[in-house]
Write a protein that holds these residues in place. Structure first.
Motif, mmCIF file in Angstrom:
data_model
loop_
_atom_site.group_PDB
_atom_site.id
_atom_site.type_symbol
_atom_site.label_atom_id
_atom_site.label_comp_id
_atom_site.label_asym_id
_atom_site.label_seq_id
_atom_site.Cartn_x
_atom_site.Cartn_y
_atom_site.Cartn_z
ATOM 1 N N LYS A 125 -37.293 -41.435 17.221
ATOM 2 C CA LYS A 125 -37.354 -42.891 17.363
ATOM 3 C C LYS A 125 -38.485 -43.508 16.541
ATOM 4 O O LYS A 125 -38.417 -44.659 16.136
ATOM 5 C CB LYS A 125 -37.549 -43.261 18.835
ATOM 6 C CG LYS A 125 -36.393 -42.836 19.738
ATOM 7 C CD LYS A 125 -36.070 -43.902 20.749
ATOM 8 C CE LYS A 125 -35.317 -45.040 20.055
ATOM 9 N NZ LYS A 125 -34.927 -46.115 20.916
ATOM 10 N N CYS A 126 -39.541 -42.747 16.325
ATOM 11 C CA CYS A 126 -40.760 -43.270 15.687
ATOM 12 C C CYS A 126 -40.484 -43.797 14.276
ATOM 13 O O CYS A 126 -39.802 -43.149 13.488
ATOM 14 C CB CYS A 126 -41.804 -42.166 15.638
ATOM 15 S SG CYS A 126 -43.293 -42.600 14.717
ATOM 16 N N VAL A 127 -41.025 -44.977 13.963
ATOM 17 C CA VAL A 127 -40.862 -45.534 12.619
ATOM 18 C C VAL A 127 -42.172 -45.506 11.820
ATOM 19 O O VAL A 127 -42.249 -46.067 10.729
ATOM 20 C CB VAL A 127 -40.318 -46.989 12.659
ATOM 21 C CG1 VAL A 127 -38.901 -47.010 13.211
ATOM 22 C CG2 VAL A 127 -41.227 -47.905 13.457
ATOM 23 N N GLY A 128 -43.195 -44.881 12.372
ATOM 24 C CA GLY A 128 -44.460 -44.750 11.632
ATOM 25 C C GLY A 128 -45.165 -46.065 11.387
ATOM 26 O O GLY A 128 -45.659 -46.320 10.295
ATOM 27 N N CYS A 129 -45.239 -46.906 12.409
ATOM 28 C CA CYS A 129 -45.871 -48.220 12.224
ATOM 29 C C CYS A 129 -47.375 -48.183 12.489
ATOM 30 O O CYS A 129 -48.070 -49.148 12.214
ATOM 31 C CB CYS A 129 -45.216 -49.253 13.130
ATOM 32 S SG CYS A 129 -45.600 -48.989 14.874
ATOM 33 N N TRP A 130 -47.856 -47.113 13.071
ATOM 34 C CA TRP A 130 -49.273 -46.877 13.385
ATOM 35 C C TRP A 130 -49.843 -47.825 14.435
ATOM 36 O O TRP A 130 -51.055 -47.958 14.575
ATOM 37 C CB TRP A 130 -50.159 -46.893 12.127
ATOM 38 C CG TRP A 130 -49.587 -46.229 10.925
ATOM 39 C CD1 TRP A 130 -49.525 -46.737 9.670
ATOM 40 C CD2 TRP A 130 -48.987 -44.912 10.834
ATOM 41 N NE1 TRP A 130 -48.916 -45.836 8.818
ATOM 42 C CE2 TRP A 130 -48.576 -44.720 9.508
ATOM 43 C CE3 TRP A 130 -48.741 -43.887 11.760
ATOM 44 C CZ2 TRP A 130 -47.937 -43.560 9.063
ATOM 45 C CZ3 TRP A 130 -48.103 -42.733 11.312
ATOM 46 C CH2 TRP A 130 -47.728 -42.581 9.977
ATOM 47 N N SER A 131 -48.979 -48.495 15.184
ATOM 48 C CA SER A 131 -49.479 -49.380 16.242
ATOM 49 C C SER A 131 -50.178 -48.576 17.333
ATOM 50 O O SER A 131 -51.183 -49.001 17.899
ATOM 51 C CB SER A 131 -48.323 -50.152 16.887
ATOM 52 O OG SER A 131 -47.712 -50.989 15.953
ATOM 53 N N CYS A 132 -49.630 -47.404 17.625
ATOM 54 C CA CYS A 132 -50.213 -46.571 18.685
ATOM 55 C C CYS A 132 -51.571 -46.042 18.250
ATOM 56 O O CYS A 132 -52.514 -45.997 19.045
ATOM 57 C CB CYS A 132 -49.278 -45.429 19.045
ATOM 58 S SG CYS A 132 -48.759 -44.435 17.627
ATOM 59 N N LEU A 133 -51.656 -45.678 16.989
ATOM 60 C CA LEU A 133 -52.910 -45.150 16.445
ATOM 61 C C LEU A 133 -54.017 -46.211 16.554
ATOM 62 O O LEU A 133 -55.166 -45.908 16.846
ATOM 63 C CB LEU A 133 -52.662 -44.765 14.992
ATOM 64 C CG LEU A 133 -53.768 -44.139 14.157
ATOM 65 C CD1 LEU A 133 -53.147 -43.203 13.140
ATOM 66 C CD2 LEU A 133 -54.600 -45.170 13.450
ATOM 67 N N ALA A 156 -48.129 -50.255 23.079
ATOM 68 C CA ALA A 156 -48.128 -50.693 21.681
ATOM 69 C C ALA A 156 -46.889 -50.270 20.916
ATOM 70 O O ALA A 156 -46.584 -50.844 19.876
ATOM 71 C CB ALA A 156 -49.364 -50.151 20.971
ATOM 72 N N CYS A 157 -46.172 -49.283 21.399
ATOM 73 C CA CYS A 157 -45.093 -48.697 20.597
ATOM 74 C C CYS A 157 -43.902 -49.643 20.466
ATOM 75 O O CYS A 157 -43.299 -50.041 21.446
ATOM 76 C CB CYS A 157 -44.640 -47.367 21.170
ATOM 77 S SG CYS A 157 -43.326 -46.622 20.179
ATOM 78 N N ILE A 158 -43.558 -49.969 19.219
ATOM 79 C CA ILE A 158 -42.509 -50.955 18.967
ATOM 80 C C ILE A 158 -41.111 -50.342 18.941
ATOM 81 O O ILE A 158 -40.122 -51.060 18.819
ATOM 82 C CB ILE A 158 -42.745 -51.686 17.626
ATOM 83 C CG1 ILE A 158 -42.699 -50.690 16.446
ATOM 84 C CG2 ILE A 158 -44.057 -52.430 17.639
ATOM 85 C CD1 ILE A 158 -42.564 -51.384 15.095
ATOM 86 N N SER A 159 -41.027 -49.027 19.012
ATOM 87 C CA SER A 159 -39.725 -48.390 18.816
ATOM 88 C C SER A 159 -39.190 -47.663 20.039
ATOM 89 O O SER A 159 -38.073 -47.164 20.020
ATOM 90 C CB SER A 159 -39.830 -47.377 17.674
ATOM 91 O OG SER A 159 -40.547 -46.241 18.122
ATOM 92 N N GLY A 160 -39.993 -47.570 21.097
ATOM 93 C CA GLY A 160 -39.604 -46.736 22.222
ATOM 94 C C GLY A 160 -39.899 -45.269 21.957
ATOM 95 O O GLY A 160 -39.469 -44.391 22.700
ATOM 96 N N GLY A 161 -40.666 -44.996 20.904
ATOM 97 C CA GLY A 161 -41.003 -43.624 20.536
ATOM 98 C C GLY A 161 -42.016 -42.978 21.459
ATOM 99 O O GLY A 161 -42.168 -41.766 21.474
ATOM 100 N N LEU A 162 -42.749 -43.805 22.198
ATOM 101 C CA LEU A 162 -43.685 -43.259 23.176
ATOM 102 C C LEU A 162 -43.309 -43.800 24.544
ATOM 103 O O LEU A 162 -43.060 -44.997 24.696
ATOM 104 C CB LEU A 162 -45.117 -43.679 22.833
ATOM 105 C CG LEU A 162 -45.751 -42.975 21.621
ATOM 106 C CD1 LEU A 162 -46.931 -43.764 21.095
ATOM 107 C CD2 LEU A 162 -46.169 -41.546 21.980
ATOM 108 N N HIS A 163 -43.235 -42.930 25.510
ATOM 109 C CA HIS A 163 -43.018 -43.406 26.862
ATOM 110 C C HIS A 163 -43.597 -42.430 27.872
ATOM 111 O O HIS A 163 -43.958 -41.309 27.538
ATOM 112 C CB HIS A 163 -41.540 -43.691 27.133
ATOM 113 C CG HIS A 163 -40.721 -42.444 27.307
ATOM 114 N ND1 HIS A 163 -40.228 -41.727 26.246
ATOM 115 C CD2 HIS A 163 -40.331 -41.787 28.426
ATOM 116 C CE1 HIS A 163 -39.557 -40.675 26.698
ATOM 117 N NE2 HIS A 163 -39.605 -40.677 28.010
HETATM 118 S S1 SF4 Z 1 -46.140 -44.910 14.941
HETATM 119 FE FE1 SF4 Z 1 -46.585 -44.883 17.143
HETATM 120 S S2 SF4 Z 1 -46.204 -47.014 17.799
HETATM 121 FE FE2 SF4 Z 1 -45.203 -46.780 15.798
HETATM 122 S S3 SF4 Z 1 -43.103 -46.198 16.298
HETATM 123 FE FE3 SF4 Z 1 -44.257 -44.279 15.992
HETATM 124 S S4 SF4 Z 1 -44.902 -43.709 18.068
HETATM 125 FE FE4 SF4 Z 1 -44.303 -45.857 18.157
#
Ligand code: SF4
Ligand SMILES: Cc1cc2nc3c(=O)[nH]c(=O)nc-3n(C[C@H](O)[C@H](O)[C@H](O)COP(=O)(O)OP(=O)(O)OC[C@H]3O[C@@H](n4cnc5c(N)ncnc54)[C@H](O)[C@@H]3O)c2cc1C
Ligand code: SF4
Lengths: 431, 148
Positions: free
Chosen positions: B94-102, B73-80
């Motif tokens: 890298k995280c942009v706080g979009c909450w997609s992962c949540l 789900a992570c749109i930024s590469g913040g989780l891998h």
């Molecule tokens: S909030 Fe979660 S999905 Fe969104 S960029 Fe950050 S780590 Fe990735």
């Protein structure tokens, strides 16, 4: 060139999913990725963060360069595949190369949907689906005062917000009675729309562009609306959505419907050819039929499943699930699964809780004692716990339903066996 | 790989794991300072969460799944996924706080940081000698850190 075991057309998230899927099974054979865009794979949704000035270009790449090196992936970027020969199992590129493949993944994504609007041809009418579009709008934003965005769905809202953040006076036009009509219901749309109005973004629902007005030199003057109004503007962004970019597949005789047709292993009608992401029409988890659901997570998951199958394992795709997480100037929203069940269908049960003051909303949609969808606005922290019930299709007993409606879903509501297999597997109880 | 496995038969719902997690991720490394100051000031919070239902309790955090939904789900590469350790890694920069992962993690293992547009997720105390602090703190061995 030797026969490539794995070739991937497209360098988006479906492609990354496929690389990671292949590498779960086969850590050796080289993977070739061919991408038309001349940049490393980037977070497509990040283009709105870039346009808004929230991140710099250095944060766009999804995986570091060493990921490609370690995963033995070679890339040909700025290269477009022009034809696929499914019999000879070759592809040819605009650079004049012909490449033989054993397994091919078509992950060519979507292209902007542009309805015929008189006057749309010409300068200063843009789309907003790739990095080049974002870069163009960044430089344009410096010169302009006003912009009209056609489309109040995900991409339109993101485009509108980002331009607004650059100091542009933005009006978003949405033909349906509310924004995000697929992911939201009236209540959620009203809260989100209210937030946008508060910050000064104009959103007009129930109208769209009838004609784009130009002067005799062809310069953009404004937009005539379907309700008779006229909006002066220097820029129009058409952001109604994307449609599967399947012409390459279709022209080579691969079966397409709304998107490229795939079986439950993400395989197309051609031998050794797979498809994934916004271009594919794949199984839907909740409905069981094949649909195009052009969102990020599905693209990754389909790519991942295709990759594993390309590498020789036999893995069925579990199915796409529609889900969206969008924040409106600090007001977070999440919507998953079926949120607007067909009216008059008694098999659905809806539970809502709205607090307009707190800007908080929760809608749960049940069908036959299963949670099939939900919307959260404001208080989103328990989202994952709801997603579990939708995704794992667990039955929701009456007491659990009450707890959910109170906004308190948790893992202790899971069936015991499933709980154990998930959280404490392989554990033998000792007396 | 080694993971933290919670056992609801043993959990007594004391929340000590949450406090240990907070302390381990604090600047001060001191329980009292972490709880009384950093929690309010910096939004320091626990990656662990205790759920209770009647007399049954369980403390959960990120499972470091083999095929994680959050990474998909992570749109930024913040989780891998770290291919070597198997850990699901979070890159705060890298995280942009979009909450997609949540939204996507069906284990409810991701939380919003209370004050910043970032997430809070278990890192298995990768920096800590002796492994995860929650496991060490549990008074009734309801959390096990082992290979299964
Ligand atoms: S909030 Fe979660 S999905 Fe969104 S960029 Fe950050 S780590 Fe990735
Ligand atoms: C502004 C914006 C915001 C978004 N926000 C979200 C969001 O918050 N959440 C969400 O779930 N989804 C979001 N989406 C949708 C999401 O980005 C897509 O679902 C996802 O990118 C699809 O990935 P893909 O790999 O299938 O295709 P794409 O990302 O479209 O990648 C396909 C690639 O293939 C290349 N290509 C096409 N044809 C060829 C060819 N013949 N030869 C070589 N290369 C080719 C294209 O140039 C492109 O780079 C957003 C989209 C946009 C535009
Ligand atoms: S955050 Fe959730 S999905 Fe991601 S690894 Fe942890 S438990 Fe799995």
């Amino acid at each position: 060139m030797a026969i490539m075991k794995y070739v991937i057309i497209g360098n988006g998230i479906a492609s990354i999913g496929a690389i990671e899927g292949i590498r779960k099974v086969d850590t050796e054979n080289e993977i070739l990725v061919i991408g038309a865009e001349d940049s490393p794979a980037y977070g497509r949704p990040l283009i709105s963060y870039l346009l808004a000035g929230k991140i710099g270009p250095e944060r766009l790449a999804l995986r570091p360069q060493e990921f490609y090196e370690k995963s033995n992936v070679s890339t040909k970027l700025g290269t477009t595949v022009e034809a696929i020969d499914t019999k000879a199992k070759t592809i040819s590129t605009d650079k004049g190369e012909t490449i033989e493949f054993e397994n091919l993944l078509i992950a060519t994504g979507g292209i902007p949907f542009t309805p015929p609007i008189p006057g749309a041809e010409g300068s200063d009418v843009y789309n907003f689906t790739n990095l080049a579009h974002a870069q163009t709008l960044i430089s344009k934003a410096k010169e302009i005062k006003r912009a009209v965005v056609i489309g109040g769905g995900l991409i339109g809202l993101k485009a509108g917000e980002s331009l607004f953040d650059r100091g542009v006076d933005v009006t978003i036009l949405e033909l349906s009675p509310r924004i995000l009509s697929l992911a939201f219901d009236e209540n959620a749309a009203a809260l989100a729309g209210g937030r946008l109005a508060e910050v000064g973004l104009n959103v007009r629902c129930g109208v769209t562009a009838k004609e784009i007005q130009r002067d005799s030199d062809g310069n953009l003057k404004g937009v005539h609306l379907t309700d008779g109004d006229f909006l002066q503007t220097e820029v129009v962004v058409i952001a109604i959505g994307v449609v599967p970019n399947y012409s390459l597949a279709k022209d080579s005789g691969i079966s397409v419907d709304r998107g490229i047709k795939v079986d439950d292993h993400m395989k197309t009608s051609a031998d050794g050819v797979f498809a994934a992401g916004d271009v594919a029409q794949a199984k839907d988890l909740l409905f069981g039929d094949d649909r195009v659901i052009p969102i990020w997570t599905n693209a990754y998951n389909q790519g991942f499943c295709a990759g594993k199958n390309m590498a020789g394992t036999d893995i069925e795709f579990t199915g796409s699930l529609a889900m969206n997480s969008i924040s409106f100037y600090g007001l977070p929203t999440i919507s998953v699964g079926t949120v607007n069940p067909p009216e008059g269908d008694d098999s659905f049960e809806i539970a809502t809780s709205l607090d307009e003051k707190k800007k908080s909303y929760r809608k749960l949609v049940f069908q036959n004692d299963h949670l099939v969808g939900y919307v959260l606005v404001g208080d989103i922290d328990m989202a994952g716990m709801y997603t579990a019930f939708v995704k794992f299709q667990m039955a929701v007993p009456e007491d659990a339903k009450k707890q959910m409606m109170a906004g308190e879903p948790d893992v202790l509501m899971w069936p015991d066996d499933f709980f154990k297999d998930t959280w404490n597997p392989g554990h033998v109880e000792q007396d | 790989m080694k993971r933290v496995y919670p056992d609801k038969e043993y959990c007594i719902g004391c929340h000590l794991c949450e406090l240990a997690c907070m302390t381990a991720h604090s600047k001060s490394q001191d329980l009292i300072v972490a709880y009384r100051e950093e929690r309010g000031k910096d939004g320091l919070s626990s990656c662990k969460k205790v759920f209770e239902k009647g007399h049954t309790c369980v403390a959960i955090s990120c499972r470091h799944c083999d095929e994680p939904s959050c990474v998909a789900a992570c749109i930024s590469g913040g989780l891998h996924k770290d291919p070597e350790t198997g850990h699901t890694l979070y890159d705060r920069e890298k995280c942009v706080g979009c909450w997609s992962c949540l939204m996507a993690c069906p284990y409810g293992a991701i939380r919003r940081h209370p004050t910043e547009g970032k997430i809070v997720k278990c890192d298995l105390c990768a920096e800590r000698e002796g492994g995860p602090a929650c496991v060490a703190a549990c008074p009734n061995a309801a959390l096990k850190y082992e290979e299964r």
